[in-house]
Design a protein around this motif. Structure first.
Motif, PDB file in Angstrom:
ATOM      1  N   GLU A 160      32.871  35.152  49.427  1.00 33.86           N
ATOM      2  CA  GLU A 160      31.497  35.606  49.276  1.00 33.86           C
ATOM      3  C   GLU A 160      31.216  36.602  50.393  1.00 33.86           C
ATOM      4  O   GLU A 160      31.675  36.441  51.525  1.00 33.86           O
ATOM      5  N   MET A 161      30.462  37.649  50.077  1.00 31.53           N
ATOM      6  CA  MET A 161      30.209  38.675  51.085  1.00 31.53           C
ATOM      7  C   MET A 161      28.842  39.323  50.867  1.00 31.53           C
ATOM      8  O   MET A 161      28.164  39.060  49.881  1.00 31.53           O
ATOM      9  N   MET A 162      28.482  40.157  51.812  1.00 33.72           N
ATOM     10  CA  MET A 162      27.228  40.909  51.756  1.00 33.72           C
ATOM     11  C   MET A 162      26.037  39.973  51.576  1.00 33.72           C
ATOM     12  O   MET A 162      25.196  40.161  50.694  1.00 33.72           O
ATOM     13  N   ASP A 163      25.979  38.957  52.431  1.00 35.37           N
ATOM     14  CA  ASP A 163      24.891  37.979  52.413  1.00 35.37           C
ATOM     15  C   ASP A 163      24.773  37.282  51.061  1.00 35.37           C
ATOM     16  O   ASP A 163      23.677  36.956  50.587  1.00 35.37           O
ATOM     17  N   GLY A 164      25.924  37.056  50.419  1.00 36.59           N
ATOM     18  CA  GLY A 164      25.921  36.364  49.136  1.00 36.59           C
ATOM     19  C   GLY A 164      25.657  37.256  47.945  1.00 36.59           C
ATOM     20  O   GLY A 164      25.636  36.778  46.808  1.00 36.59           O
ATOM     21  N   ARG A 165      25.458  38.566  48.169  1.00 30.38           N
ATOM     22  CA  ARG A 165      25.207  39.471  47.045  1.00 30.38           C
ATOM     23  C   ARG A 165      26.422  39.551  46.121  1.00 30.38           C
ATOM     24  O   ARG A 165      26.289  39.782  44.919  1.00 30.38           O
ATOM     25  N   VAL A 166      27.611  39.380  46.666  1.00 34.25           N
ATOM     26  CA  VAL A 166      28.828  39.455  45.859  1.00 34.25           C
ATOM     27  C   VAL A 166      29.592  38.141  45.983  1.00 34.25           C
ATOM     28  O   VAL A 166      30.090  37.802  47.052  1.00 34.25           O
ATOM     29  N   LYS A 167      29.616  37.403  44.877  1.00 31.14           N
ATOM     30  CA  LYS A 167      30.365  36.151  44.863  1.00 31.14           C
ATOM     31  C   LYS A 167      30.874  35.817  43.460  1.00 31.14           C
ATOM     32  O   LYS A 167      32.032  35.430  43.281  1.00 31.14           O
ATOM     33  N   THR A 168      30.047  35.963  42.429  1.00 30.77           N
ATOM     34  CA  THR A 168      30.486  35.623  41.066  1.00 30.77           C
ATOM     35  C   THR A 168      30.787  36.866  40.233  1.00 30.77           C
ATOM     36  O   THR A 168      31.227  36.738  39.089  1.00 30.77           O
ATOM     37  N   LEU A 169      30.533  38.062  40.776  1.00 26.82           N
ATOM     38  CA  LEU A 169      30.812  39.297  40.038  1.00 26.82           C
ATOM     39  C   LEU A 169      32.315  39.604  40.121  1.00 26.82           C
ATOM     40  O   LEU A 169      32.761  40.451  40.906  1.00 26.82           O
ATOM     41  N   HIS A 170      33.082  38.900  39.297  1.00 27.92           N
ATOM     42  CA  HIS A 170      34.544  38.985  39.388  1.00 27.92           C
ATOM     43  C   HIS A 170      35.148  38.708  38.011  1.00 27.92           C
ATOM     44  O   HIS A 170      34.642  37.873  37.260  1.00 27.92           O
ATOM     45  N   PRO A 171      36.249  39.385  37.647  1.00 31.29           N
ATOM     46  CA  PRO A 171      36.878  39.162  36.335  1.00 31.29           C
ATOM     47  C   PRO A 171      37.291  37.716  36.076  1.00 31.29           C
ATOM     48  O   PRO A 171      37.276  37.275  34.922  1.00 31.29           O
ATOM     49  N   ARG A 172      37.647  36.978  37.128  1.00 33.60           N
ATOM     50  CA  ARG A 172      38.087  35.597  36.894  1.00 33.60           C
ATOM     51  C   ARG A 172      36.909  34.676  36.551  1.00 33.60           C
ATOM     52  O   ARG A 172      37.126  33.605  36.014  1.00 33.60           O
ATOM     53  N   ILE A 173      35.707  35.120  36.879  1.00 37.28           N
ATOM     54  CA  ILE A 173      34.516  34.362  36.464  1.00 37.28           C
ATOM     55  C   ILE A 173      34.034  34.855  35.104  1.00 37.28           C
ATOM     56  O   ILE A 173      33.896  34.080  34.158  1.00 37.28           O
ATOM     57  N   HIS A 174      33.824  36.164  34.981  1.00 37.75           N
ATOM     58  CA  HIS A 174      33.308  36.693  33.723  1.00 37.75           C
ATOM     59  C   HIS A 174      34.334  36.613  32.601  1.00 37.75           C
ATOM     60  O   HIS A 174      33.965  36.433  31.434  1.00 37.75           O
ATOM     61  N   GLY A 175      35.626  36.684  32.946  1.00 35.48           N
ATOM     62  CA  GLY A 175      36.655  36.474  31.937  1.00 35.48           C
ATOM     63  C   GLY A 175      36.614  35.061  31.395  1.00 35.48           C
ATOM     64  O   GLY A 175      36.775  34.831  30.189  1.00 35.48           O
ATOM     65  N   GLY A 176      36.398  34.090  32.299  1.00 36.48           N
ATOM     66  CA  GLY A 176      36.332  32.694  31.874  1.00 36.48           C
ATOM     67  C   GLY A 176      35.112  32.394  31.011  1.00 36.48           C
ATOM     68  O   GLY A 176      35.128  31.452  30.205  1.00 36.48           O
ATOM     69  N   LEU A 177      34.054  33.193  31.183  1.00 38.48           N
ATOM     70  CA  LEU A 177      32.846  33.013  30.369  1.00 38.48           C
ATOM     71  C   LEU A 177      32.942  33.773  29.046  1.00 38.48           C
ATOM     72  O   LEU A 177      32.441  33.308  28.017  1.00 38.48           O
ATOM     73  N   LEU A 178      33.581  34.948  29.044  1.00 39.16           N
ATOM     74  CA  LEU A 178      33.541  35.832  27.879  1.00 39.16           C
ATOM     75  C   LEU A 178      34.735  35.687  26.939  1.00 39.16           C
ATOM     76  O   LEU A 178      34.671  36.114  25.785  1.00 39.16           O
TER      77      LEU A 178
END
Length: 529
Positions: free
Chosen positions: A62-80
């Motif tokens: 997680e980085m940028m004060d939590g702004r970037v944590k779930t915006l990732h292909p391994r998360i969105h791929g698992g959902l889509l």
């Protein structure tokens, strides 16, 4: 696409932690692996629930004060990913993407942050990005994925899992997706509305409105029309946020009329003294101030006793026993007030069908907002009518000056006229309406109808003459001709308040002078269509 789909893995990332621990424990007890982020993961671990960090799945911190944590292909791929698509399954396997069958997300509290009056930068920081992105992804793939955005859906989710041996049905996932898309739409609507206000943009290129279901109604204005009632999240005191203390379910027309009644009586803040408004079909049948609420109610009732039957009563102060007794002497649909004492509640309890609503206070009439109305192919949007007039705003245009008592009645009549459908004529005497003419095609007809009602009430009450004698009369817009003003004079009015601005103002002023009237101009009109 199968109807039933097993839930093996869930991703939980919530701002509102209500029910989080109970949900996490229930999912874990059913053998469901839990992925989570930040504060949600911490809370679950502290409660003894096994959690796998999202960062472990993404192999990205997680980085940028939590702004970037779930915006990732391994998360969105698992959902889509479509589970019945071989290419999708191959991509998941090749890139180490785990299936996510359940997404539980509620968004950063943007609306609450704005409601607290936070500054611009704080509001910006409370705009959720990753949450809406995941919600939309899961909702799109509802053929396989469950998306839960409301705490209220935790219990139905667990019940569905129990009913289907750890799986959910397609119909259930469809309903969750519907709720999810409505939530992200409402969230974006709140952000865009706030930003339009922050930038002082009166007419943004696109305008969106959203609400949360408060009640599914039996029907609309008529039995063949379906209807629902939604809250806009503003928290404004009134019918939408009132507590129903007793009585049967409110109807569409009840809600509309109760709103009209409470907004009108809220023109009279508690410091103005006790005030009561009685409404019938969104127009006031009587409005009055008094020494007590009971006194104000009686004066309002005496304006038009016939129309008050089956009406809506709004008070600007806490309902007491004496006023409650007076109200129950006739059939009344709804009473709304900023509170009610126990004795008043006991009296109303004997009238099972009478609805009693209590609010957190009166609705400040000066608070800005928007009103909107649908038309064929679009909708109209305008600022709420917060226009107010004080003594210093009045321009006396006749030879005769109004007395102090007349000025008080003029201002009272003006406040009431603002809430009467155009064309509006309101007669007031001693802090109470004594005749109301509403919604006519000509101002002359409104003046005639209001005077006629006053005559009938005088006869019914055994009075020697109508209370319009010596009254103040308000017109929501200018008199285009002298005829309406002369009709008011014939009814006994002694003083007039109107906006002015007609091409025939001189003619109207001359007629007022000849009739011995005092007349003031406001420079402001109050059309209400």
């Amino acid at each position: 696409m199968p109807d039933l789909h097993k839930v093996a893995r869930a991703l939980i990332s919530v701002s509102d932690k209500t029910g989080l621990i109970e949900l996490g424990e229930a999912l874990a007890a059913r053998g469901i692996e839990i992925l989570s982020t930040g504060g949600s993961a911490k809370a679950l671990r502290e409660a003894g629930v096994a959690v796998r960090d999202v960062a472990e799945v993404t192999e990205f911190p997680e980085m940028m004060d939590g702004r970037v944590k779930t915006l990732h292909p391994r998360i969105h791929g698992g959902l889509l990913a479509l589970r019945d698509n071989a290419e999708h399954r191959g991509a998941m396997k090749g890139h180490g993407i785990p299936e996510i069958d359940l997404l539980v997300v509620n968004l950063y509290p943007f609306e609450e942050t704005v409601a607290k009056g936070a500054d611009y930068e704080t509001c910006i920081e409370n705009i959720d990005i990753g949450g809406p992105a995941m919600i939309r992804a899961a909702a799109k793939n509802h053929g396989f994925v469950n998306v839960v955005v409301d705490v209220a859906d935790y219990a139905p989710l667990l019940a569905e899992l129990d009913a289907n041996d750890g799986a959910t049905s397609y119909a259930f996932r469809q309903q969750l997706a519907l709720t999810a898309y409505a939530r992200t739409a409402a969230y974006d609507s709140a952000v865009s509305a706030w930003m339009a206000g922050a930038l002082d943009e009166a007419a943004p290129r696109r305008r969106a409105f959203a609400g949360e279901l408060a009640q599914t109604l039996r029907y609309g204005e008529n039995p063949h029309q379906s209807a629902s009632f939604y809250r806009d999240g503003s928290g404004r005191p009134g019918v939408a946020n009132a507590v129903q203390q007793q009585g049967k379910e409110l109807s569409y027309n009840n809600i509309n009329d109760t709103d009209a009644a409470f907004e009108l009586v809220s023109e009279f803040l508690p410091g103005d003294g006790p005030a009561v408004a009685i409404i019938k079909h969104a127009n006031p049948s009587g409005v009055a101030r008094g020494a007590t609420l009971k006194d104000a109610y009686q004066k309002a009732f005496d304006c038009d006793r016939t129309s008050a039957f089956g009406g809506i009563v709004a008070l600007n102060g806490k309902l007491d026993a004496e006023t409650a007794e007076a109200i129950t002497e006739i059939f009344t649909e709804v009473v709304i007030a900023p509170g009610a004492d126990d004795a008043a509640k006991e009296i109303f309890a004997k009238k099972k069908n009478l609805r009693l609503l209590t609010t957190s206070g009166v609705a400040n009439p000066g608070v800005p907002g928007l009103t909107y109305r649908q038309v064929a192919g679009g909708f109209l949007v305008q600022d709420k009518d917060t226009g107010m007039i004080g003594l210093d705003d009045l321009k006396v245009v006749t030879k005769r000056q109004p007395t102090e008592a007349e000025l008080r009645d003029l201002l009272f009549a003006w406040k009431v006229a603002k809430h009467v459908k155009s064309n509006a004529i309101v007669y007031v005497k001693d802090g109470a309406t004594v005749g109301v003419g509403a919604g006519q095609m000509s101002r002359l007809d409104s003046a005639l109808i209001a005077a006629k009602k006053a005559e009938r009430m005088a006869e019914a009450m055994g009075l020697p003459e109508p209370l319009t004698k010596g009254s103040a009369v308000a017109s929501d817009a200018f008199f285009p001709f002298a005829d309406g003003l002369l009709e008011a004079a014939a009814a006994g009015a002694s003083t007039v308040i109107q906006p002015g601005g007609s091409m025939r103002d001189d003619e109207v002023i001359a007629a007022a002078d000849e009739a011995g009237l005092a007349m003031v101009f406001t420079g402001m009109r109050h059309f209400r269509h």
